[in-house]
Scaffold this motif. Sequence first.
Motif, PDB file in Angstrom:
ATOM      1  N   TRP A 124      37.256  29.704  56.720  1.00  0.00           N
ATOM      2  CA  TRP A 124      37.801  28.368  56.559  1.00  0.00           C
ATOM      3  C   TRP A 124      38.853  28.101  57.615  1.00  0.00           C
ATOM      4  CZ3 TRP A 124      43.007  28.062  55.000  1.00  0.00           C
ATOM      5  CH2 TRP A 124      43.535  29.192  54.384  1.00  0.00           C
ATOM      6  N   SER A 125      39.072  26.845  57.844  1.00  0.00           N
ATOM      7  CA  SER A 125      40.093  26.370  58.775  1.00  0.00           C
ATOM      8  C   SER A 125      40.727  25.165  58.105  1.00  0.00           C
ATOM      9  CB  SER A 125      39.445  25.955  60.102  1.00  0.00           C
ATOM     10  OG  SER A 125      40.398  25.357  60.933  1.00  0.00           O
ATOM     11  N   ASN A 126      42.044  25.193  58.004  1.00  0.00           N
ATOM     12  CA  ASN A 126      42.703  24.159  57.212  1.00  0.00           C
ATOM     13  C   ASN A 126      44.104  23.916  57.735  1.00  0.00           C
ATOM     14  OD1 ASN A 126      43.078  22.368  55.137  1.00  0.00           O
ATOM     15  ND2 ASN A 126      43.461  23.909  53.584  1.00  0.00           N
ATOM     16  N   ALA A 127      44.519  22.691  57.722  1.00  0.00           N
ATOM     17  CA  ALA A 127      45.895  22.348  58.082  1.00  0.00           C
ATOM     18  C   ALA A 127      46.808  22.634  56.889  1.00  0.00           C
ATOM     19  CB  ALA A 127      46.001  20.875  58.472  1.00  0.00           C
ATOM     20  N   VAL A 128      48.027  22.973  57.177  1.00  0.00           N
ATOM     21  CA  VAL A 128      49.033  23.201  56.143  1.00  0.00           C
ATOM     22  C   VAL A 128      50.062  22.085  56.265  1.00  0.00           C
ATOM     23  CG1 VAL A 128      50.778  24.785  55.270  1.00  0.00           C
ATOM     24  CG2 VAL A 128      48.680  25.684  56.272  1.00  0.00           C
ATOM     25  N   GLU A 129      50.357  21.464  55.159  1.00  0.00           N
ATOM     26  CA  GLU A 129      51.343  20.381  55.168  1.00  0.00           C
ATOM     27  C   GLU A 129      52.732  20.933  55.452  1.00  0.00           C
ATOM     28  OE1 GLU A 129      50.802  17.098  54.903  1.00  0.00           O
ATOM     29  OE2 GLU A 129      48.650  17.493  54.783  1.00  0.00           O
ATOM     30  N   ILE A 130      53.478  20.277  56.320  1.00  0.00           N
ATOM     31  CA  ILE A 130      54.815  20.735  56.686  1.00  0.00           C
ATOM     32  C   ILE A 130      55.736  20.769  55.470  1.00  0.00           C
ATOM     33  CG2 ILE A 130      55.742  18.487  57.362  1.00  0.00           C
ATOM     34  CD1 ILE A 130      56.333  21.778  59.235  1.00  0.00           C
ATOM     35  N   ASP A 131      55.543  19.853  54.526  1.00  0.00           N
ATOM     36  CA  ASP A 131      56.357  19.858  53.305  1.00  0.00           C
ATOM     37  C   ASP A 131      56.122  21.134  52.498  1.00  0.00           C
ATOM     38  OD1 ASP A 131      57.311  17.377  54.002  1.00  0.00           O
ATOM     39  OD2 ASP A 131      55.987  16.276  52.656  1.00  0.00           O
ATOM     40  N   GLU A 132      54.885  21.612  52.514  1.00  0.00           N
ATOM     41  CA  GLU A 132      54.558  22.838  51.795  1.00  0.00           C
ATOM     42  C   GLU A 132      55.242  24.040  52.444  1.00  0.00           C
ATOM     43  OE1 GLU A 132      52.975  25.350  48.950  1.00  0.00           O
ATOM     44  OE2 GLU A 132      53.085  23.170  48.953  1.00  0.00           O
ATOM     45  N   ILE A 133      55.260  24.076  53.764  1.00  0.00           N
ATOM     46  CA  ILE A 133      55.936  25.159  54.482  1.00  0.00           C
ATOM     47  C   ILE A 133      57.433  25.123  54.197  1.00  0.00           C
ATOM     48  CG2 ILE A 133      56.544  26.048  56.766  1.00  0.00           C
ATOM     49  CD1 ILE A 133      53.756  25.123  57.681  1.00  0.00           C
ATOM     50  N   ALA A 134      58.032  23.942  54.246  1.00  0.00           N
ATOM     51  CA  ALA A 134      59.457  23.792  53.975  1.00  0.00           C
ATOM     52  C   ALA A 134      59.804  24.262  52.561  1.00  0.00           C
ATOM     53  CB  ALA A 134      59.900  22.360  54.181  1.00  0.00           C
ATOM     54  N   ARG A 135      58.954  23.896  51.598  1.00  0.00           N
ATOM     55  CA  ARG A 135      59.173  24.308  50.209  1.00  0.00           C
ATOM     56  C   ARG A 135      59.104  25.831  50.097  1.00  0.00           C
ATOM     57  NH1 ARG A 135      56.323  25.890  46.231  1.00  0.00           N
ATOM     58  NH2 ARG A 135      54.295  25.400  47.104  1.00  0.00           N
ATOM     59  N   GLN A 136      58.139  26.420  50.762  1.00  0.00           N
ATOM     60  CA  GLN A 136      57.972  27.870  50.726  1.00  0.00           C
ATOM     61  C   GLN A 136      59.197  28.583  51.331  1.00  0.00           C
ATOM     62  OE1 GLN A 136      55.273  28.716  49.090  1.00  0.00           O
ATOM     63  NE2 GLN A 136      55.727  30.882  49.181  1.00  0.00           N
TER      64      GLN A 136
END
Length: 140
Positions: A124-136
Amino acid sequence: MATTTYCGPIDVLVVSVSDPEHLRAGVGALLDRVTAGLIEILDVELIALGDDGGARRMPMDEVPAGGALAAFAGAETDILAPEDLDAIADALQPGDSALAVVYEERSMAAVVEEWTGAGARLLWSNAVEIDEIARQIEED
């Protein structure tokens, strides 16, 4: 261009300018990315406020940006939905216009082609939302 092996994430970039001439500065850099195979442009839209305050698509040849946007004449594919255009119009100030570029991120395409050519299978290839990275990051 997307292949059966790999399709990069699809993104939208929208910039607002008070003078369309200011768009000239980034056109060369955008076209360089296309030429290098880093992105594929799927749609380019120039949006201004109509007389009713809603979004109005402007033809590229209507823009006095010294012909800088002429490279995109005919690239308008109307991928953006009316509600997308309305959201862009809501963010514009009177007299401003916006350039929206819908593009496929292709920077990893050559890597994937090499791997799959050697027998790997793309899972799979998928974009990660920047908000999700910030939350993590905040949680760590």
